[in-house]
Design an enzyme around this catalytic site. Structure first.
Site, PDB file in Angstrom:
ATOM      1  N   ARG A  99      39.669  40.528  29.803  1.00  0.00           N
ATOM      2  CA  ARG A  99      39.748  39.530  31.061  1.00  0.00           C
ATOM      3  C   ARG A  99      38.939  39.959  32.041  1.00  0.00           C
ATOM      4  O   ARG A  99      38.390  38.800  32.745  1.00  0.00           O
ATOM      5  CB  ARG A  99      41.239  39.591  31.579  1.00  0.00           C
ATOM      6  CG  ARG A  99      41.524  38.376  32.609  1.00  0.00           C
ATOM      7  CD  ARG A  99      42.931  38.267  32.674  1.00  0.00           C
ATOM      8  NE  ARG A  99      42.979  37.294  33.629  1.00  0.00           N
ATOM      9  CZ  ARG A  99      44.095  36.676  34.001  1.00  0.00           C
ATOM     10  NH1 ARG A  99      45.197  37.284  33.606  1.00  0.00           N
ATOM     11  NH2 ARG A  99      44.411  35.743  35.088  1.00  0.00           N
ATOM     12  N   LYS A 114      40.014  29.952  28.829  1.00  0.00           N
ATOM     13  CA  LYS A 114      40.808  30.990  29.801  1.00  0.00           C
ATOM     14  C   LYS A 114      41.983  31.274  28.992  1.00  0.00           C
ATOM     15  O   LYS A 114      42.293  32.806  29.030  1.00  0.00           O
ATOM     16  CB  LYS A 114      40.851  30.306  31.155  1.00  0.00           C
ATOM     17  CG  LYS A 114      41.636  31.258  32.091  1.00  0.00           C
ATOM     18  CD  LYS A 114      41.426  31.166  33.402  1.00  0.00           C
ATOM     19  CE  LYS A 114      42.056  32.340  34.043  1.00  0.00           C
ATOM     20  NZ  LYS A 114      42.019  32.339  35.277  1.00  0.00           N
ATOM     21  N   ASN A 159      35.386  37.536  35.483  1.00  0.00           N
ATOM     22  CA  ASN A 159      35.021  37.833  36.504  1.00  0.00           C
ATOM     23  C   ASN A 159      33.336  37.741  36.729  1.00  0.00           C
ATOM     24  O   ASN A 159      32.599  38.339  37.798  1.00  0.00           O
ATOM     25  CB  ASN A 159      35.503  39.232  37.228  1.00  0.00           C
ATOM     26  CG  ASN A 159      36.787  39.086  37.751  1.00  0.00           C
ATOM     27  OD1 ASN A 159      37.149  38.592  38.340  1.00  0.00           O
ATOM     28  ND2 ASN A 159      37.607  40.017  36.906  1.00  0.00           N
ATOM     29  N   ARG A 199      63.770  38.874  43.540  1.00  0.00           N
ATOM     30  CA  ARG A 199      62.922  39.750  42.697  1.00  0.00           C
ATOM     31  C   ARG A 199      62.352  38.490  41.555  1.00  0.00           C
ATOM     32  O   ARG A 199      62.064  39.158  40.604  1.00  0.00           O
ATOM     33  CB  ARG A 199      63.802  40.647  42.140  1.00  0.00           C
ATOM     34  CG  ARG A 199      64.284  41.705  43.002  1.00  0.00           C
ATOM     35  CD  ARG A 199      64.949  42.884  42.347  1.00  0.00           C
ATOM     36  NE  ARG A 199      65.018  43.974  43.197  1.00  0.00           N
ATOM     37  CZ  ARG A 199      66.337  44.299  43.578  1.00  0.00           C
ATOM     38  NH1 ARG A 199      67.168  43.343  43.073  1.00  0.00           N
ATOM     39  NH2 ARG A 199      66.595  45.119  44.522  1.00  0.00           N
ATOM     40  N   GLU A 231      44.030  42.294  32.525  1.00  0.00           N
ATOM     41  CA  GLU A 231      42.867  42.649  32.813  1.00  0.00           C
ATOM     42  C   GLU A 231      42.625  44.063  32.643  1.00  0.00           C
ATOM     43  O   GLU A 231      42.125  44.797  33.511  1.00  0.00           O
ATOM     44  CB  GLU A 231      42.432  42.011  34.216  1.00  0.00           C
ATOM     45  CG  GLU A 231      40.992  41.977  34.534  1.00  0.00           C
ATOM     46  CD  GLU A 231      40.677  41.584  35.888  1.00  0.00           C
ATOM     47  OE1 GLU A 231      40.809  40.214  35.930  1.00  0.00           O
ATOM     48  OE2 GLU A 231      40.342  42.036  36.853  1.00  0.00           O
ATOM     49  N   GLU A 289      33.135  27.161  37.823  1.00  0.00           N
ATOM     50  CA  GLU A 289      33.926  28.075  37.004  1.00  0.00           C
ATOM     51  C   GLU A 289      33.810  27.546  35.439  1.00  0.00           C
ATOM     52  O   GLU A 289      34.023  28.471  34.526  1.00  0.00           O
ATOM     53  CB  GLU A 289      35.715  28.189  37.464  1.00  0.00           C
ATOM     54  CG  GLU A 289      35.571  28.695  38.639  1.00  0.00           C
ATOM     55  CD  GLU A 289      35.394  29.980  38.955  1.00  0.00           C
ATOM     56  OE1 GLU A 289      35.238  30.920  37.771  1.00  0.00           O
ATOM     57  OE2 GLU A 289      35.622  30.903  39.960  1.00  0.00           O
ATOM     58  N   HIS A 301      32.069  37.039  45.161  1.00  0.00           N
ATOM     59  CA  HIS A 301      33.365  37.368  46.084  1.00  0.00           C
ATOM     60  C   HIS A 301      32.750  38.000  47.420  1.00  0.00           C
ATOM     61  O   HIS A 301      33.238  37.820  48.562  1.00  0.00           O
ATOM     62  CB  HIS A 301      34.157  38.215  45.403  1.00  0.00           C
ATOM     63  CG  HIS A 301      35.428  37.393  44.777  1.00  0.00           C
ATOM     64  ND1 HIS A 301      36.231  38.154  43.873  1.00  0.00           N
ATOM     65  CD2 HIS A 301      35.983  36.295  45.174  1.00  0.00           C
ATOM     66  CE1 HIS A 301      37.077  37.107  43.874  1.00  0.00           C
ATOM     67  NE2 HIS A 301      36.992  36.101  44.420  1.00  0.00           N
ATOM     68  N   HIS A 329      34.363  28.275  47.399  1.00  0.00           N
ATOM     69  CA  HIS A 329      34.466  29.657  46.311  1.00  0.00           C
ATOM     70  C   HIS A 329      33.152  29.312  45.344  1.00  0.00           C
ATOM     71  O   HIS A 329      32.459  30.193  45.121  1.00  0.00           O
ATOM     72  CB  HIS A 329      35.688  29.580  45.853  1.00  0.00           C
ATOM     73  CG  HIS A 329      35.916  30.481  44.532  1.00  0.00           C
ATOM     74  ND1 HIS A 329      36.092  32.075  44.854  1.00  0.00           N
ATOM     75  CD2 HIS A 329      35.974  30.430  43.154  1.00  0.00           C
ATOM     76  CE1 HIS A 329      36.133  32.597  43.714  1.00  0.00           C
ATOM     77  NE2 HIS A 329      35.918  31.655  42.789  1.00  0.00           N
ATOM     78  N   LYS A 381      47.587  34.908  37.735  1.00  0.00           N
ATOM     79  CA  LYS A 381      47.133  35.772  38.760  1.00  0.00           C
ATOM     80  C   LYS A 381      47.674  35.373  40.338  1.00  0.00           C
ATOM     81  O   LYS A 381      47.264  34.105  40.465  1.00  0.00           O
ATOM     82  CB  LYS A 381      45.570  35.972  38.901  1.00  0.00           C
ATOM     83  CG  LYS A 381      44.967  37.033  38.166  1.00  0.00           C
ATOM     84  CD  LYS A 381      43.526  37.399  38.297  1.00  0.00           C
ATOM     85  CE  LYS A 381      42.840  38.284  37.495  1.00  0.00           C
ATOM     86  NZ  LYS A 381      41.267  38.492  37.466  1.00  0.00           N
ATOM     87  N   HIS A 436      31.606  37.108  40.050  1.00  0.00           N
ATOM     88  CA  HIS A 436      32.409  37.294  40.942  1.00  0.00           C
ATOM     89  C   HIS A 436      32.338  38.632  41.822  1.00  0.00           C
ATOM     90  O   HIS A 436      32.962  38.530  42.870  1.00  0.00           O
ATOM     91  CB  HIS A 436      33.836  36.905  40.544  1.00  0.00           C
ATOM     92  CG  HIS A 436      34.320  35.737  40.233  1.00  0.00           C
ATOM     93  ND1 HIS A 436      33.642  34.929  39.296  1.00  0.00           N
ATOM     94  CD2 HIS A 436      35.342  34.908  40.578  1.00  0.00           C
ATOM     95  CE1 HIS A 436      34.030  33.752  39.328  1.00  0.00           C
ATOM     96  NE2 HIS A 436      35.191  33.780  40.032  1.00  0.00           N
TER      97      HIS A 436
HETATM   98  N1  GLY Z   1      39.717  34.080  37.822  1.00  0.00           N
HETATM   99  C1  GLY Z   1      39.571  35.044  36.587  1.00  0.00           C
HETATM  100  C2  GLY Z   1      40.971  35.361  36.088  1.00  0.00           C
HETATM  101  O1  GLY Z   1      41.897  34.915  36.570  1.00  0.00           O
HETATM  102  O2  GLY Z   1      40.989  36.445  35.375  1.00  0.00           O
END
Ligand code: GLY
Length: 342
Positions: free
Chosen positions: A219, A205, A223, A104, A215, A168, A230, A246, A126, A226
């Site tokens: 946040r 960031k 993106n 956990r 998010e 980025e 993506h 990427h 993330k 992306h």
């Molecule tokens: N890579 C975008 C974020 O971490 O929100």
């Protein structure tokens, strides 16, 4: 959120001296085992466990997680143990996911060794893995105890890897800092001061994530580039031979999504021109065939920012500003990808 930038010998020994872990395991791949582990090994207790996984995005799967959990179990790690993720985005995301779910959840720290991971993936909590070809489809939000960034780690990276991470950095300037964008847009890639830009990206960031850790809103601006990026990355990864890095896919995403913003009168023609000039100069034009566009657009249906059947984008509202939750139709996406193909 703790992020420290500096020599790893100093930051890691300071972190370890302030904590008392029952056991430490370090996750590496064959590259970081060779090039990075020797730089921290003398700082670790002799009893540490090394967990080696194969490098590459295709390893970011549940099967690899099972191997990591198995190694942690064999090492008898209890809840007072620490996982050190020593690697790029794959190790950071997957190692953090394994630590956050083992018994956990146990502590983990990120030591990102690629530019991409230093300026983006390692910061913000993330974590996760790819699933049935879908990127980061399974995962959690969980902050590491700390992120230790040593800019000297990236000195030996191949140029292509560094350029990928630079995408980025470009994104962070475009969404939050027009003045810094002006600086980097006037330079060639080999002229930029990456150590300065790493610190700049981390600050942006951190500030965005501090306002919206899970998010729910703001946040999503991280993106930018992306949604289509993506989709292009996933599509080309599926083809194998034409897979791109990427950041290279995100460059496609930033051009096409800047075009969408221009079409919506959110940015001026000169802004679009400046963005695409800089990105084409840094990344070239990635080959995408007109007949591949429908399959790429189809992949945007799985984007995590979507609501119901609505595909929602984060679009620039000027250089240095970005909006989010902007629904975009498939016809608009098609036009943007056709614009990119030229
Ligand atoms: N890579 C975008 C974020 O971490 O929100």
């Amino acid at each position: 959120m703790s992020v420290q930038i500096g020599a790893i010998s100093a930051t890691l020994s300071s972190f370890l001296s302030q904590h008392d872990y029952s056991h430490i395991a370090v996750i590496v791949d064959e590259k970081t085992q060779k090039h990075c582990l020797p730089l921290i090994q003398s700082l670790l207790p002799k009893t540490f466990t090394k967990i080696v996984i194969k490098s590459g995005e295709e390893q970011k799967t549940l099967a690899t997680c099972e191997k990591i959990w198995q190694a942690m179990t064999q090492a008898n790690m209890d809840r007072h143990g620490l996982i050190i993720n020593l690697g790029g985005g794959v190790i950071g995301d997957m190692g953090g996911f394994c630590a956050s779910t083992y018994k956990r959840g146990i502590d983990f720290i990120q030591i990102p060794t690629t530019l991409l991971a230093q300026v983006d993936a390692s910061v913000g909590g993330k974590l996760g893995i790819d699933f049935h070809g879908l990127k980061n489809h399974i995962g959690v939000f969980q902050l590491p105890k700390t992120v230790l960034i040593d800019p000297t780690f990236i000195q030996t990276l191949p140029d292509r890897q560094k350029r990928s991470g630079f995408a980025e950095i470009i994104k962070h300037c475009l969404i939050r800092d027009a003045a810094k964008w002006d600086t980097i847009a006037s330079l060639d890639f080999d002229q930029v001061d990456l150590a300065d830009l790493i610190a700049h990206s981390v600050e942006i960031k951190k500030a965005v994530v501090a306002e919206d850790p899970k998010e729910k809103g703001l946040r999503k601006i991280l993106n930018f580039g992306h949604t289509l990026g993506h989709a292009v990355e996933t599509y080309l990864l599926g083809l194998g031979k034409r897979a791109v890095l990427h950041g290279e896919a995100i460059a496609v995403g930033m051009i096409t999504e800047a075009y969408l913003a221009y079409q919506r009168n959110l940015i001026e023609a000169e802004e679009l021109e400046a963005i695409e000039a800089m990105l084409f100069a840094t990344y070239g034009r990635i080959q995408i065939k007109a007949e591949e566009i429908p399959a790429i657009i189809q992949l945007t249906a799985q984007d995590k920012k979507n609501k119901g059947s609505e595909i929602r984008f984060s679009l620039l509202t000027g250089i240095g500003d970005c909006g989010y939750d902007i629904p975009v139709s498939k016809a608009e996406m098609k036009k943007a990808l056709e614009y990119y193909i030229g």
